[in-house]
Write a protein that holds these residues in place. Sequence first.
Motif, PDB file in Angstrom:
ATOM      1  N   ILE A 113       0.835  -1.205   0.000  1.00  0.00           N
ATOM      2  CA  ILE A 113       0.000   0.000   0.000  1.00  0.00           C
ATOM      3  C   ILE A 113       0.865   1.248   0.000  1.00  0.00           C
ATOM      4  N   ASP A 114       1.873   1.285   0.859  1.00  0.00           N
ATOM      5  CA  ASP A 114       2.744   2.460   0.917  1.00  0.00           C
ATOM      6  C   ASP A 114       3.501   2.651  -0.394  1.00  0.00           C
ATOM      7  N   THR A 115       3.944   1.556  -1.012  1.00  0.00           N
ATOM      8  CA  THR A 115       4.676   1.633  -2.279  1.00  0.00           C
ATOM      9  C   THR A 115       3.796   2.187  -3.389  1.00  0.00           C
ATOM     10  N   VAL A 116       2.593   1.652  -3.487  1.00  0.00           N
ATOM     11  CA  VAL A 116       1.665   2.083  -4.532  1.00  0.00           C
ATOM     12  C   VAL A 116       1.268   3.547  -4.335  1.00  0.00           C
ATOM     13  N   MET A 117       0.998   3.949  -3.095  1.00  0.00           N
ATOM     14  CA  MET A 117       0.591   5.322  -2.843  1.00  0.00           C
ATOM     15  C   MET A 117       1.742   6.313  -3.037  1.00  0.00           C
ATOM     16  N   ALA A 118       2.975   5.798  -3.038  1.00  0.00           N
ATOM     17  CA  ALA A 118       4.138   6.646  -3.329  1.00  0.00           C
ATOM     18  C   ALA A 118       4.425   6.697  -4.829  1.00  0.00           C
ATOM     19  N   GLY A 119       3.562   6.048  -5.635  1.00  0.00           N
ATOM     20  CA  GLY A 119       3.731   6.089  -7.081  1.00  0.00           C
ATOM     21  C   GLY A 119       4.415   4.883  -7.678  1.00  0.00           C
ATOM     22  N   GLY A 120       4.723   3.878  -6.854  1.00  0.00           N
ATOM     23  CA  GLY A 120       5.413   2.699  -7.354  1.00  0.00           C
ATOM     24  C   GLY A 120       4.473   1.572  -7.740  1.00  0.00           C
ATOM     25  N   ILE A 121       5.064   0.461  -8.153  1.00  0.00           N
ATOM     26  CA  ILE A 121       4.335  -0.760  -8.487  1.00  0.00           C
ATOM     27  C   ILE A 121       4.857  -1.855  -7.574  1.00  0.00           C
ATOM     28  N   TYR A 122       3.945  -2.686  -7.049  1.00  0.00           N
ATOM     29  CA  TYR A 122       4.369  -3.703  -6.087  1.00  0.00           C
ATOM     30  C   TYR A 122       3.839  -5.080  -6.473  1.00  0.00           C
ATOM     31  N   TYR A 123       4.727  -6.092  -6.359  1.00  0.00           N
ATOM     32  CA  TYR A 123       4.331  -7.475  -6.538  1.00  0.00           C
ATOM     33  C   TYR A 123       4.794  -8.287  -5.338  1.00  0.00           C
ATOM     34  N   SER A 124       3.977  -9.256  -4.904  1.00  0.00           N
ATOM     35  CA  SER A 124       4.454 -10.226  -3.930  1.00  0.00           C
ATOM     36  C   SER A 124       5.686 -10.920  -4.493  1.00  0.00           C
ATOM     37  N   ALA A 125       6.569 -11.374  -3.604  1.00  0.00           N
ATOM     38  CA  ALA A 125       7.820 -11.993  -4.047  1.00  0.00           C
ATOM     39  C   ALA A 125       7.569 -13.171  -4.981  1.00  0.00           C
TER      40      ALA A 125
END
Length: 212
Positions: free
Chosen positions: A119-131
């Motif tokens: 959530i923090d990564t996405v709201m900072a403008g990034g993209i996140y995937y589980s490992a």
Amino acid sequence: MTTGTIHIMLVDDHPLVRDGLRARLEAVPHFRVVAEADSGAEALALAGTTRIDLVLMDITMRDGSGIEATARLYANFPDIAVLILSMHDKLEYVTQAMQAGARGYVLKDAPGKDIVLAIDTVMAGGIYYSAAVARQLARPSAQDNQLTSREQEVLRHIANGESNKQIARALDLSVRTVETHRLNIKRKLGIEGQAELIKFAVQHGRFGASGA
């Protein structure tokens, strides 16, 4: 980028799952769960009446696919980030979700801290995937093999956010040649727009880094 409190909507047709997510997320000081929905239709209705920064979206629901709901949310409320939270780890689901406008994909069996980080990564403008998802994305696919080595080089530079001029300079090519490579890549992969091309490049780990 959102600062301060992040307003979250949970979309899952299992009340127990939502209860568990709410308890986990509301333990984080800057998270606030402001809405819950058990269907894509309800999520769309709530998005129009409630201040929401991010949606945690399940994929499989009784009224249809969370991927379809994601696409509709993205079309109608592009400022709301959608983070997929699913038990499905198939790459076809991941690809479809990202093409629909999702900004990340987390598996339900991931540790709770991963959801917070996502959530923090996405709201900072990034993209996140589980490992586990990121590892699958890093494997060569049949789609990758359709591309020439030069096209793969161009795709890696696209994933890094470089312009046609920057790519041309890095690979000692003309801008026109780079444009041609872009067109060929999109044609081979069945991709229409530039945004989709960038998403494809980023979500394939060997072309660009993931958030996991």
